[in-house]
Write a protein that holds these residues in place. Structure first.
Motif, PDB file in Angstrom:
ATOM      1  N   VAL A 171      -0.198  12.868  18.098  1.00 24.69           N
ATOM      2  CA  VAL A 171      -0.667  12.608  16.740  1.00 24.69           C
ATOM      3  C   VAL A 171      -1.820  11.618  16.816  1.00 24.69           C
ATOM      4  N   ASP A 172      -2.726  11.688  15.844  1.00 28.13           N
ATOM      5  CA  ASP A 172      -3.851  10.760  15.819  1.00 28.13           C
ATOM      6  C   ASP A 172      -3.462   9.501  15.043  1.00 28.13           C
ATOM      7  N   PRO A 173      -4.251   8.419  15.183  1.00 27.18           N
ATOM      8  CA  PRO A 173      -3.893   7.154  14.537  1.00 27.18           C
ATOM      9  C   PRO A 173      -4.025   7.119  13.026  1.00 27.18           C
ATOM     10  N   LEU A 174      -4.654   8.097  12.391  1.00 23.60           N
ATOM     11  CA  LEU A 174      -4.788   8.053  10.941  1.00 23.60           C
ATOM     12  C   LEU A 174      -3.723   8.864  10.214  1.00 23.60           C
ATOM     13  N   THR A 184      -5.933   0.046  15.234  1.00 23.70           N
ATOM     14  CA  THR A 184      -5.274   1.341  15.064  1.00 23.70           C
ATOM     15  C   THR A 184      -4.153   1.248  14.039  1.00 23.70           C
ATOM     16  N   LEU A 185      -3.331   0.201  14.116  1.00 26.04           N
ATOM     17  CA  LEU A 185      -2.237   0.054  13.164  1.00 26.04           C
ATOM     18  C   LEU A 185      -2.768  -0.244  11.771  1.00 26.04           C
ATOM     19  N   ALA A 186      -3.893  -0.946  11.693  1.00 29.65           N
ATOM     20  CA  ALA A 186      -4.525  -1.166  10.388  1.00 29.65           C
ATOM     21  C   ALA A 186      -4.940   0.155   9.774  1.00 29.65           C
ATOM     22  N   ALA A 187      -5.458   1.026  10.596  1.00 29.80           N
ATOM     23  CA  ALA A 187      -5.872   2.344  10.107  1.00 29.80           C
ATOM     24  C   ALA A 187      -4.690   3.118   9.559  1.00 29.80           C
ATOM     25  N   PHE A 188      -3.534   3.015  10.223  1.00 26.60           N
ATOM     26  CA  PHE A 188      -2.320   3.662   9.734  1.00 26.60           C
ATOM     27  C   PHE A 188      -2.055   3.276   8.286  1.00 26.60           C
ATOM     28  N   CYS A 189      -2.081   1.958   8.033  1.00 29.65           N
ATOM     29  CA  CYS A 189      -1.728   1.483   6.700  1.00 29.65           C
ATOM     30  C   CYS A 189      -2.724   1.948   5.654  1.00 29.65           C
ATOM     31  N   GLY A 190      -3.995   1.912   5.999  1.00 29.48           N
ATOM     32  CA  GLY A 190      -5.004   2.252   5.012  1.00 29.48           C
ATOM     33  C   GLY A 190      -4.982   3.689   4.583  1.00 29.48           C
ATOM     34  N   ARG A 242       5.023  10.885  -3.375  1.00 29.59           N
ATOM     35  CA  ARG A 242       6.081  11.883  -3.547  1.00 29.59           C
ATOM     36  C   ARG A 242       7.330  11.381  -2.863  1.00 29.59           C
ATOM     37  N   PRO A 243       8.498  11.781  -3.336  1.00 27.80           N
ATOM     38  CA  PRO A 243       9.736  11.300  -2.737  1.00 27.80           C
ATOM     39  C   PRO A 243       9.977  11.804  -1.319  1.00 27.80           C
ATOM     40  N   ASP A 244       9.226  12.841  -0.882  1.00 28.44           N
ATOM     41  CA  ASP A 244       9.452  13.391   0.458  1.00 28.44           C
ATOM     42  C   ASP A 244       8.338  13.048   1.444  1.00 28.44           C
ATOM     43  N   VAL A 245       7.436  12.125   1.076  1.00 32.00           N
ATOM     44  CA  VAL A 245       6.376  11.699   1.987  1.00 32.00           C
ATOM     45  C   VAL A 245       6.420  10.172   2.117  1.00 32.00           C
ATOM     46  N   PHE A 246       6.833   9.687   3.299  1.00 31.76           N
ATOM     47  CA  PHE A 246       6.956   8.258   3.559  1.00 31.76           C
ATOM     48  C   PHE A 246       5.750   7.793   4.376  1.00 31.76           C
ATOM     49  N   VAL A 247       5.116   6.705   3.893  1.00 30.41           N
ATOM     50  CA  VAL A 247       3.894   6.232   4.527  1.00 30.41           C
ATOM     51  C   VAL A 247       3.949   4.710   4.704  1.00 30.41           C
ATOM     52  N   PRO A 248       3.209   4.150   5.673  1.00 34.76           N
ATOM     53  CA  PRO A 248       3.241   2.708   5.909  1.00 34.76           C
ATOM     54  C   PRO A 248       2.588   1.907   4.792  1.00 34.76           C
ATOM     55  N   VAL A 249       3.228   0.786   4.424  1.00 34.28           N
ATOM     56  CA  VAL A 249       2.652  -0.128   3.450  1.00 34.28           C
ATOM     57  C   VAL A 249       2.570  -1.558   4.002  1.00 34.28           C
ATOM     58  N   TYR A 250       3.211  -1.798   5.147  1.00 36.71           N
ATOM     59  CA  TYR A 250       3.204  -3.157   5.702  1.00 36.71           C
ATOM     60  C   TYR A 250       3.509  -3.082   7.198  1.00 36.71           C
ATOM     61  N   VAL A 251       2.774  -3.881   7.985  1.00 34.85           N
ATOM     62  CA  VAL A 251       3.018  -3.987   9.423  1.00 34.85           C
ATOM     63  C   VAL A 251       2.987  -5.451   9.815  1.00 34.85           C
ATOM     64  N   ARG A 252       3.928  -5.845  10.656  1.00 40.71           N
ATOM     65  CA  ARG A 252       3.938  -7.211  11.202  1.00 40.71           C
ATOM     66  C   ARG A 252       3.940  -7.111  12.722  1.00 40.71           C
ATOM     67  N   ILE A 253       2.864  -7.635  13.344  1.00 38.74           N
ATOM     68  CA  ILE A 253       2.689  -7.550  14.787  1.00 38.74           C
ATOM     69  C   ILE A 253       2.735  -8.947  15.388  1.00 38.74           C
ATOM     70  N   PRO A 254       3.669  -9.232  16.301  1.00 38.31           N
ATOM     71  CA  PRO A 254       3.695 -10.545  16.949  1.00 38.31           C
ATOM     72  C   PRO A 254       2.472 -10.742  17.844  1.00 38.31           C
ATOM     73  N   THR A 255       1.919 -11.944  17.851  1.00 38.86           N
ATOM     74  CA  THR A 255       0.859 -12.312  18.785  1.00 38.86           C
ATOM     75  C   THR A 255       1.237 -13.649  19.421  1.00 38.86           C
ATOM     76  N   LEU A 274       1.284   8.679  11.095  1.00 41.17           N
ATOM     77  CA  LEU A 274       2.441   8.005  10.516  1.00 41.17           C
ATOM     78  C   LEU A 274       2.729   8.427   9.080  1.00 41.17           C
ATOM     79  N   MET A 275       2.222   9.565   8.676  1.00 41.29           N
ATOM     80  CA  MET A 275       2.578  10.117   7.375  1.00 41.29           C
ATOM     81  C   MET A 275       3.777  11.034   7.594  1.00 41.29           C
ATOM     82  N   ILE A 276       4.962  10.534   7.300  1.00 44.02           N
ATOM     83  CA  ILE A 276       6.209  11.224   7.655  1.00 44.02           C
ATOM     84  C   ILE A 276       6.771  11.971   6.446  1.00 44.02           C
TER      85      ILE A 276
END
Length: 262
Positions: free
Chosen positions: A146-149, A9-15, A234-247, A152-154
């Motif tokens: 919100v859905d997983p895709l 799911t978090l991978a989908a966010f980034c893509g 755009r300067p007003d749309v923030f989106v994920p470019v990196y995620v670090r998940i502890p395992t 996270l588009m803020i």
């Protein structure tokens, strides 16, 4: 809920989240690629194509194991979402996930209207009858999600507000809250973009649709995920470019590697 599905799911966010907000009636196709690594070793990859046209958007993604991941766990599948582009961001109307891992298939089809789930079907289904420790999803918990895709588009003009929010996530199986808090700023560089990113600490708080006895979830609840947002298009749309998940064996990272707009 499984730890693996949370990671997907978090991978989908980034893509998907590298898609820009278009000018009215202008179609844009955004192709994004990213890699997934565990303790620095490549285990997966994905490609997402986003089409935005005259107030509508759609996204189709393909995910697969790669490198060491092909030797450890055969995983692959697709995800997609479609909906409307509004003044506040992206309002999804239908979200779907279909993936196979080690021979087991998971499918999800969720329909939404104004943030409310109006229909949902998944396979395999889970219930407290199957496992008493399972916490079922209540309809009242699906009125503002919100859905997983597209979740996270803020959209905001204040970079400082990006990490000051809680995101109510629903993927068809589970309802959980992603609780964001500010951490730092960092410059990022990938093919197609270079600039500043806002770094958030993220805690996962399960609401329903999960097994109370899940050791993977219990571990994840006690950890802090690191999530980076950047204004790619755009300067007003923030989106994920990196995620670090502890395992339990080391960090799992999901990193955007390129973005192209046509």
């Amino acid at each position: 809920m499984t730890f693996r599905r949370i990671a997907i799911t978090l991978a989908a966010f980034c893509g998907v989240a590298l898609a820009p907000v278009p000018a009215p009636a202008a179609e844009q196709v955004v192709t994004t690629e990213y890699g997934m690594a565990l303790i620095g070793l490549i285990i997966g990859k994905a490609t997402f194509d986003t089409v935005i046209d005259d107030g509508r958007f759609s996204v189709k993604g393909r995910m697969s194991s790669a490198g060491l991941g092909q030797l450890v766990s055969k995983t692959g599948g697709t995800s997609q979402v479609s909906g409307r582009v509004t003044s506040r961001g992206f309002a999804s109307e239908r979200y779907g996930l279909d993936y196979t891992s080690d021979g087991k298939r998971w499918t999800s089809d969720v329909r939404l209207r104004s943030g409310r789930v109006i229909d949902s079907s998944v396979s395999p289904k889970r219930s407290s009858k199957e496992k008493p420790s399972y916490v079922p999803v209540q309809r009242a918990q699906l009125s503002s999600v919100v859905d997983p895709l597209s979740g996270l588009m803020i959209r905001t003009n204040d970079a400082g507000s990006v990490c000051r929010r809680t995101l109510p996530l629903y993927d068809g199986w589970s309802r959980l809250d992603l609780k964001l808090s500010p951490k730092a700023r960092q410059t990022v560089s990938l093919a197609g973009y270079e600039g500043e990113a806002v770094i958030c600490n993220v805690r996962i708080e399960p609401v329903s649709g999960y097994d109370r006895k899940s050791k993977g979830l219990q571990f994840l609840r006690s950890q802090t995920i690191e999530l980076w947002f950047a204004p790619i298009a755009r300067p007003d749309v923030f989106v994920p470019v990196y995620v670090r998940i502890p395992t339990t064996i080391g960090p799992l990272t999901l990193q955007a590697t390129s973005v192209s707009v046509k």
